[in-house]
Write a protein that holds these residues in place. Sequence first.
Motif, mmCIF file in Angstrom:
data_model
loop_
_atom_site.group_PDB
_atom_site.id
_atom_site.type_symbol
_atom_site.label_atom_id
_atom_site.label_comp_id
_atom_site.label_asym_id
_atom_site.label_seq_id
_atom_site.Cartn_x
_atom_site.Cartn_y
_atom_site.Cartn_z
ATOM 1 N N GLY A 138 68.390 76.694 -43.514
ATOM 2 C CA GLY A 138 69.815 76.996 -43.358
ATOM 3 C C GLY A 138 70.689 76.502 -44.490
ATOM 4 O O GLY A 138 71.608 75.733 -44.269
ATOM 5 N N SER A 139 70.426 76.987 -45.713
ATOM 6 C CA SER A 139 71.255 76.563 -46.842
ATOM 7 C C SER A 139 72.158 77.710 -47.313
ATOM 8 O O SER A 139 72.130 78.121 -48.461
ATOM 9 C CB SER A 139 70.368 76.056 -47.983
ATOM 10 N N GLY A 140 72.952 78.232 -46.354
ATOM 11 C CA GLY A 140 73.979 79.223 -46.685
ATOM 12 C C GLY A 140 75.327 78.544 -46.470
ATOM 13 O O GLY A 140 75.467 77.355 -46.743
ATOM 14 N N GLY A 144 74.653 75.886 -43.153
ATOM 15 C CA GLY A 144 74.537 75.439 -44.529
ATOM 16 C C GLY A 144 75.643 74.442 -44.812
ATOM 17 O O GLY A 144 75.592 73.294 -44.373
ATOM 18 N N VAL A 145 76.687 74.945 -45.470
ATOM 19 C CA VAL A 145 77.783 74.047 -45.836
ATOM 20 C C VAL A 145 78.372 73.364 -44.586
ATOM 21 O O VAL A 145 78.761 72.193 -44.644
ATOM 22 C CB VAL A 145 78.860 74.832 -46.622
ATOM 23 N N CYS A 328 87.931 81.026 -49.973
ATOM 24 C CA CYS A 328 87.283 81.807 -51.017
ATOM 25 C C CYS A 328 87.947 83.185 -51.075
ATOM 26 O O CYS A 328 88.183 83.807 -50.040
ATOM 27 C CB CYS A 328 85.811 81.927 -50.630
ATOM 28 N N ASP A 329 88.241 83.645 -52.278
ATOM 29 C CA ASP A 329 88.984 84.893 -52.454
ATOM 30 C C ASP A 329 88.005 86.035 -52.789
ATOM 31 O O ASP A 329 87.265 85.958 -53.773
ATOM 32 C CB ASP A 329 89.984 84.687 -53.599
ATOM 33 N N HIS A 330 88.030 87.072 -51.958
ATOM 34 C CA HIS A 330 87.077 88.177 -52.144
ATOM 35 C C HIS A 330 87.128 88.758 -53.557
ATOM 36 O O HIS A 330 86.103 89.012 -54.174
ATOM 37 C CB HIS A 330 87.358 89.296 -51.134
ATOM 38 N N TYR A 344 79.078 85.733 -51.363
ATOM 39 C CA TYR A 344 79.295 84.627 -52.304
ATOM 40 C C TYR A 344 79.155 83.270 -51.612
ATOM 41 O O TYR A 344 78.464 82.382 -52.095
ATOM 42 C CB TYR A 344 80.691 84.761 -52.931
ATOM 43 N N THR A 345 79.823 83.147 -50.456
ATOM 44 C CA THR A 345 79.798 81.850 -49.773
ATOM 45 C C THR A 345 78.398 81.521 -49.229
ATOM 46 O O THR A 345 78.134 80.380 -48.879
ATOM 47 C CB THR A 345 80.829 81.788 -48.611
#
Length: 407
Positions: A138-140, A144-145, A328-330, A344-345
């Motif tokens: 689970g490192s997404g 993740g985060v 985070c900006d698309h 991205y995230t």
Amino acid sequence: MGKALIIGAGGVASVAVHKCVQNSEVFEEICIASRTKSKCDELKAKLDGGKTKITTAQVDADNVEELIALINEVKPDIVMNLALPYQDLTIMDACLATKTHYMDTANYEPEDTAKFEYKWQWEYKERFEKAGITALLGSGFDPGVTGVFSAYALKHYFDEIEYIDILDCNGGDHGYPFATNFNPEINIREVSANGRYWENGEWIETEPMEIKRVYNFAEVGEKDMYLLYHEELESLAKNMPGLKRIRFFMTFGQSYLTHLKALENVGMTSIEPIEFEGKQIIPLQFLKAVLPDPATLGPRTVGKTNIGCIFRGKKDGKEKTYYVYNVCDHQECYKEVGSQAVSYTTGVPAMIGAAMILTGKWNKAGVYNIEEFDPDPFMEELNKWGLPWVEDFNPVLVNDEPVKTKD
Ligand code: NDP
């Protein structure tokens, strides 16, 4: 410093590959391997020529023997599983057979049952320990985060965390009446399942989208969010000592929910095979084929995501609250790597997780969820690689009044 074999060449893998190439000191060499090799070759063509050496390969990740042969040929230090949750166990088997480190971004889910649980992957713990290799699960972003944020909160700000609310807000707009931001099949299986949260040692199940809250997200604004079951609830409930409750909320717009309901009502989200013109088809897989490919949403998605965790607990006997999140900006993501923020995230933390293992910053044999490692080096890397985080020590909490969408 090391070599990674990246399996999958979809939305998440594409971002991870961009980021590995940016981090060429750690990723000296990568091999991108997937079912459709042309997608790997497209990525290579886009990114070749820098310091990271890129190769590509075709692989069916459902086939352990094929995977073992590929790993033996490429000889990577780590396999980054960025294919689908269905392939987790076959890839872990191949890593065990070749004594290669493993990481992924989603927990195993059998293809014929919409039920994801860590139990299958946790069963590999002893075998990974004996082989002297690491499996990072689970490192997404979520999972993740969110796990890294939890470990960081516990390490630096709390003696005990009692309540965690994970808030996943996508304020992006792609202009389609209905599309999913990552693999449609996985996404729809997740959101059409019953909701579930953990309280006082027990799982409490809800109807899908039964519990709704409204939250005002920094840089996005007020959004409706719904309680979902999400896989990190299972590992955090186990790994965070003293926890009393953990919940997960995700925002959805009305158009998405109305379409989803209609699709459900006509049977299009079912994973039961049906007979169609002499062929067996799975309605949800057919639906995936007619929906926009998430990888194509990048240029048209505007707005921001805001994902983070609100913690409540005690420090030195006093009540304390803490909110840590990333915005985070698309469009910024699209400019940088040609993908929208949901890929991205996920892709950035995938690269960072692999880098933690390749650099030896995270170094223990066995099968671990991300919150079981030291969060500090990962938190530093998030700021460095495009996912800076913001702290709020006086956050607005999620309203605990039982607002239900159905009576
Ligand atoms: P995509 O559908 O865009 O990409 C999946 C890739 O895997 C495709 O390249 C596909 O190949 C490949 N693949 C599928 N089956 C096989 C197989 N049997 N053998 C080899 N390759 C295969 O998905 P995403 O990039 O959106 O998602 C990737 C993963 O990330 C998923 O597991 C998803 O659940 C997870 N995720 C995690 C998040 C997090 O925050 N933790 C958030 C979002 C996603 P082909 O091109 O041939 O179809």
